[in-house]
Design an enzyme around this catalytic site. Structure first.
Site, PDB file in Angstrom:
ATOM      1  N   LYS A  90       0.863  -1.196   0.000  1.00 52.24           N
ATOM      2  CA  LYS A  90       0.000   0.000   0.000  1.00 52.24           C
ATOM      3  C   LYS A  90       0.892   1.236   0.000  1.00 52.24           C
ATOM      4  O   LYS A  90       1.903   1.279   0.702  1.00 52.24           O
ATOM      5  CB  LYS A  90      -0.898  -0.028   1.237  1.00 52.24           C
ATOM      6  CG  LYS A  90      -1.956   1.073   1.288  1.00 52.24           C
ATOM      7  CD  LYS A  90      -2.833   0.917   2.535  1.00 52.24           C
ATOM      8  CE  LYS A  90      -3.967   1.949   2.579  1.00 52.24           C
ATOM      9  NZ  LYS A  90      -4.838   1.753   3.758  1.00 52.24           N
TER      10      LYS A  90
ATOM     11  N   SER B 240     -10.159  -0.628   6.911  1.00 46.77           N
ATOM     12  CA  SER B 240      -9.505  -0.412   5.616  1.00 46.77           C
ATOM     13  C   SER B 240      -8.772  -1.601   5.021  1.00 46.77           C
ATOM     14  O   SER B 240      -8.375  -1.546   3.854  1.00 46.77           O
ATOM     15  CB  SER B 240      -8.529   0.767   5.719  1.00 46.77           C
ATOM     16  OG  SER B 240      -9.219   1.979   5.605  1.00 46.77           O
TER      17      SER B 240
ATOM     18  N   SER C  50      -9.817   1.673   2.707  1.00 45.95           N
ATOM     19  CA  SER C  50      -8.900   2.434   1.883  1.00 45.95           C
ATOM     20  C   SER C  50      -7.843   1.595   1.166  1.00 45.95           C
ATOM     21  O   SER C  50      -7.257   2.064   0.198  1.00 45.95           O
ATOM     22  CB  SER C  50      -8.202   3.488   2.734  1.00 45.95           C
ATOM     23  OG  SER C  50      -7.368   2.849   3.682  1.00 45.95           O
TER      24      SER C  50
END
Ligand SMILES: [Mg+2]
Ligand SMILES: [Zn+2]
Lengths: 491, 477, 98
Positions: A79, A178, A154
């Site tokens: 990420k 997330s 997210s």
């Protein structure tokens, strides 16, 4: 050949690489090619070659692939919230466009030390604020099951990359859901470990008291492999503890002797849970019983207030964490004659609407005269939520809920209604507030409300703090019994 | 017009001399090339996290012990938020409602609290050289950013500028003795801000206060406060009101100017720092802090008064002026039985005077007259080997060129005249020469005896014992 | 004490505190959106939380301390190369309003 390689689990691939049956670079190249064809906007940066993937310090090239390293030669999608030295790191924000950190996060460093390679940096909602990936400053990542739908957020890019076979596994961060929510929406496994299990050093902070790094993978064993490599106390993060006893490889095949509580507030009484999601959830609960587990209803009376507490605490911390993006030391600057103007213009241009909204919310909640009414109360609600869980865990080994109230929703469907978007995290927010671990595993598929192609549904298991290993073991048994397949899903 | 009383409280920042910064492993630096002591943490790079310097906690606990503070079982850090380029994160990690230490006292001033925090970066204004034509710019140097600070807040217990200066010096001496800071006002390792107000004498309500900053020497501290008290008296006497403000002291001309009131009132939005965990001082840490305390000025003064029997003035001077205190302690240690009181008299009396004459009174330890020599000198006088007057001559020599008092006495022939018959002859000669004074003494004027003694001393170059001379004169007249 | 509505003036004040320049229409929209969210958040005002301790840290840790041992700092060039406006070995900023 390369198609076949992409079918391997992390456990299988690393086994073959260690035995010499598979060349690490061949495996890496297969994924590099797949990632190069990324049509999901899942990756914001891709390693051009192995050299780039092997970041400073811990280089593990072909001949160095050490059989002893548990993740030798495994490509990982990281990420874009994790700092990687010399490699662009934006946290999905335009304010960090072009920023290359001078250091590498502990989580990535540990993966590298275990032999893993950074395949690419995954798309995400800006500063991890969002549940759909539509808040990325670089365009949304798309759901591989249906490119008209969101992958969740997210950590949407991480989930899309794994589900879309652009990467065998990924890491993300979970603050209010997330990791688990995008994992659920993309039909993969996603886990938020106990707060403190993995170091936050080098992980760009959203809400420091909630943020936790975790794995996204195609199955529970792969998730365990990643967590095993990453967890541990880090002198650079005062709040890190690691997990005592470490993480073993999950092996459980039944659920005999284990008890599971179903909190009515997050299941039977919860509003907004789609019929299809409810059905899959109930089927899975029945399966737990078939495996010998005991299931009973329980309560978490304060869990329904999780969203309220969360949307005070997280923005408050974020408003301080994001103050450093000011155009002085790194990142974007909009020139101005005067200092305040420079700050205001830089931040106005660099941050997207959702980030601005949360900064405003958090600044307001902490501002003079409102602290006790908002921040103080939210912290007390947090205490009550943690107490509710403690009470439930006196009686039950685990608590189970649907991960997301809905299957993947359409792009744009919730962008005009921030509150509706926030409620996507209804079932996942209470756990980080209590600091406890939770995992989402794919439990089946269901039609979205209003019909259409079936989409994956996630099932969430939460356990007491530091029960991470036992939780993975339990999830493994259930996963086996469910036998989720990607049939009908992304190819 | 009624008399006014000053009400002054201080906010003091003390830079700790740890090897690393408060929250990262960089070495703090002063005077090095700008930005050569930074890292992702003290530059506030994304993802970086603070880690607490253990030594800073221990040093702060020593200060707390020296200020007789209570140390609560637990303290935590907060984030104090405001945007300014000298703060890398745009918040300062500081302590707020759960500080490390509370309720202390130093001398007659109460301490409200003492807490830990991080220092800011240094900013230099460089005039019209910004990127945008014609606009001003500043350069930021983060070498100092993150240096550990202990902030000490007093109760408003001070009543005059002079008292503030004396007390601040006592505080400096106290902390210097702990060895945890350079406590140098000129270099900024000790910064004293003052909250100043006035009220009618005897009243107990508090007037509107102003905050004074940038007084970077003890002299400026006193002058700044004096000037502000004067200004406030003028305002109130002229029927005007004091407006709450922050005033900047200008050392060049001693003036005070208001810092342009900030566009927006401060709203620091404090909240607990989630990246750090509570500090819970252990028994071992507290004991360590207590045991490492040297004798502190206030205690030392008590001891000098009660055990050595010094007078108030000498005791205070030796206790509060650490250089003289150390000088004295070393002299006593070398004194070999010479009474401490007599050494103290030499140090606080003749030594100070002689050094002042030589323009070297600031630091006696740096002078050529060593504590050991002054102790030996006091011993010679005490044993009546030399007279007090001769002792003064020896001291002048010591300050000028150093050396051993016994040798100087030998070389200069200063040894006291111990042969009574020789002294008697000199006394007789003096009585003959000073007939007028001798007559006055005979008629009962005791004061006139001084002239005779003086004459003897002149004759003997101070080598005679004053007491013996007086006795001889009295016998004869 | 909790009020769900947030006025435009408050939005402006908060935006100033947060150093965010908001355009006219953003101010209006923000006031509406924040009010909506706060209205939801305000539900916690109904809870009886008397005597409940606030939670700042979920995991009970204390005295996590670092030994006072220096390690090398980063090179100035490496840090300044990331700065938007480096000058004279420093980070240059527009002056605060005089
Ligand atoms: Mg301070
Ligand atoms: Zn540093």
């Amino acid at each position: 050949m390369s198609e076949e390689l992409l079918d391997l689990t992390v456990a299988q691939a690393s086994e073959r690489i260690r035995s010499g049956e598979l060349a690490a670079d061949e495996y890496f190249d297969a994924y590099r090619e797949a990632a190069a064809g990324d049509s999901l906007n899942a990756l914001l940066w891709r390693a051009d070659d192995v050299g780039q993937a092997d970041l400073e310090g811990t280089r593990a090239s072909r001949d160095e692939v050490d059989a002893e390293r548990p993740l030798a030669g495994i490509p990982v999608a990281v990420k874009d919230i994790f700092c990687t030295e010399g490699v662009p790191t934006t946290a999905g924000s335009r304010i960090l466009e072009g920023y290359r950190p001078p250091y590498t996060s502990t989580a990535v460093r540990r993966l590298r030390q275990a032999g893993a390679r950074v395949l690419g940096k995954a798309n995400m909602d800006e500063f991890a604020m969002g549940s759909s990936n539509e808040n990325s400053g670089y365009g949304p990542a798309l759901n591989p099951w249906d490119s008209g739908r969101v992958p969740g957020g997210s950590s949407g890019g991480s989930a899309a990359a794994v589900a879309g076979r652009l990467a065998p596994c990924a890491i993300g961060t979970d603050t209010g859901g997330s990791i688990r929510q995008p994992a659920a929406l993309c039909g993969i496994v996603g886990m938020k470990p106990t707060y403190g299990a993995v170091s936050r050093y080098g992980m760009i902070a959203f809400a420091s008291s909630l943020d936790q790094c975790g794995p996204l993978a195609r199955n529970v064993t792969d998730a365990a492999l990643l967590l095993r490599a990453m967890e541990g106390r880090d002198p650079c993060d005062s709040t890190s503890t690691g997990i005592e006893g470490g993480i073993g490889l999950p092996s459980r095949e039944d659920l005999e002797g284990l008890s599971f509580g179903v909190p009515k507030e997050l299941a039977s009484e919860a509003e907004g849970i789609e019929t299809g999601v409810r059905e899959v959830f109930e089927r899975t609960v029945a399966r737990i019983e078939e495996l010998g587990g005991e299931v009973a209803e329980t309560e978490l009376p304060h869990a329904p207030h999780g969203i309220s507490a969360y949307y005070v605490l997280a923005p408050a911390e974020a408003s301080a964490n994001l103050a450093r993006f000011d155009g002085v030391r790194y990142g974007l600057r909009v020139d101005a004659e005067e200092l305040t103007e420079m700050y205001e213009e830089t931040r106005a241009k660099g941050f997207g609407p959702e980030v601005k909204r949360r900064i405003m919310l958090g600044t307001y909640a902490l501002s003079s005269g409102y602290y006790e009414a908002y921040y103080g109360r939210a912290q007390r609600v947090r205490t009550k939520i943690a107490e509710d869980f403690s009470k439930a865990f006196e009686r039950f080994d685990f608590v189970v809920t649907p991960t997301s109230p809905t299957v993947a929703f359409k792009l744009g469907e919730r962008t005009d209604d921030p509150l509706a978007m926030y409620l996507s995290d209804y079932c996942t927010v209470p756990m980080p507030l209590a600091g406890i671990p939770a995992i989402s595993i794919p439990a089946g598929t269901a039609q979205p409300e209003g019909g259409g192609t079936e989409l994956p549904v996630g099932f969430q298991i939460a356990g007491p703090a530091f029960s991470d290993a036992a939780m993975l073991d339990t999830a493994h048994a259930l996963e086996r019994a469910i036998g989720f397949s990607r049939n009908g899903g992304p190819n | 017009m009624s008399e006014f009383e000053a009400v002054i409280g201080l906010e003091i920042h003390v830079q700790l001399s740890t090897r690393t910064k408060m929250f990262c492993g960089c070495e703090p630096s002063f005077g090095d090339e700008p930005n050569t002591h930074t890292c992702p943490v003290c530059l506030g790079h994304p993802g970086s996290l603070p880690t607490t310097n253990e030594q800073a906690i221990r040093y702060a606990l020593m200060i707390a012990a020296a200020l007789e503070c209570e140390v609560p079982p637990r303290s935590i850090f907060h984030r104090k938020q405001y945007f300014y380029p000298d703060q890398a994160k745009n918040y300062q990690i500081s302590q707020y409602d759960e500080p490390l230490a509370v309720n202390g006292r130093l001398g007659d001033v109460r301490i409200e609290r003492a807490h830990l925090e991080e220092d800011t970066a240094k900013m230099i204004h460089v005039g019209e050289s910004g990127r945008i034509h014609g606009s001003g710019a500043s350069l930021v140097d983060f070498n100092r950013a993150g240096t550990p600070l202990v902030e000490i807040v007093t109760e408003p217990d001070l009543r005059s500028a002079q008292q503030v200066r004396d007390w601040a010096q006592l505080l400096r001496t106290t902390i210097r003795q702990l060895g945890v800071s350079d406590v140098n006002m000129e270099e900024g390792s000790l910064r004293v801000d003052a909250n100043v107000s006035i009220r009618p004498a005897g009243s107990d309500r508090l007037g509107t206060k102003t905050e004074l900053k940038n007084m970077n020497s003890f002299r400026f501290l006193e002058r700044g406060i004096e000037a502000e008290l004067e200004r406030q008296r003028g305002l109130v006497e002229g029927g005007e009101r004091v407006v709450q403000d922050t005033l900047h002291f200008h050392p060049e001309d001693g003036s005070l100017t208001p810092l342009r009131s900030k566009e927006y009132a401060h709203d620091y939005r404090y909240f607990p720092e989630p990246d750090l965990v509570p500090v819970v001082p252990t028994e071992e840490m507290l004991r360590g802090a207590r045991e490492s305390l040297p004798e502190l000025p206030a205690h030392r003064r008590e001891r000098y008064l009660n055990e050595i029997g010094l007078n108030e003035e000498a005791a205070t001077m030796l206790a509060f002026q650490s250089e003289y205190g150390e000088y004295f302690e070393r002299a006593v240690a070398a004194g070999d039985g010479t009474p401490a009181k007599s050494i103290a008299n030499w140090v606080t009396g003749e030594l100070v005077a002689t050094l002042r004459q030589a323009g070297a009174e600031e630091d006696p330890l740096a002078s050529k007259a060593t504590p050991e020599a002054v102790a030996a000198l006091a011993g010679l006088v005490e044993a009546k080997t030399i007279s007090h007057g001769a002792g003064k001559q020896v001291l002048t020599r010591l300050v000028e060129e150093g050396g051993d008092p016994a040798e100087i006495v030998e070389r200069e022939g200063l040894a006291q005249i111990s042969d009574t018959s020789e002294l008697e002859k000199i006394v007789d000669r003096a009585i003959e020469a000073e007939t007028e004074a001798a007559e006055q003494v005979r008629q009962g004027n005791e004061k006139a005896i001084g002239r005779l003694v003086g004459a003897v001393m002149k004759e003997t170059k101070g080598r005679a014992d004053g007491g013996a001379v007086t006795r001889l004169i009295k016998e004869r007249l | 004490m909790i009020r769900g509505m947030i006025e435009r003036e408050q939005v402006e004040h908060v935006a100033r505190l947060a150093r965010l320049k908001l355009a006219e229409e953003e101010l209006e929209r923000m006031a509406g959106e924040l009010s909506g969210i706060l209205e939801h958040v305000d539900r916690i005002s109904e809870l009886d939380l008397d005597g409940v301790e606030p939670t700042s840290h979920v995991i009970a840790l204390e005295n996590v301390l670092r030994p006072d041992e220096p390690r090398p700092s980063w090179s100035r060039e490496e840090m300044l190369e990331r700065a938007p406006d480096p000058a004279s070995g420093s980070f240059r900023v527009p002056s605060p309003q005089a």
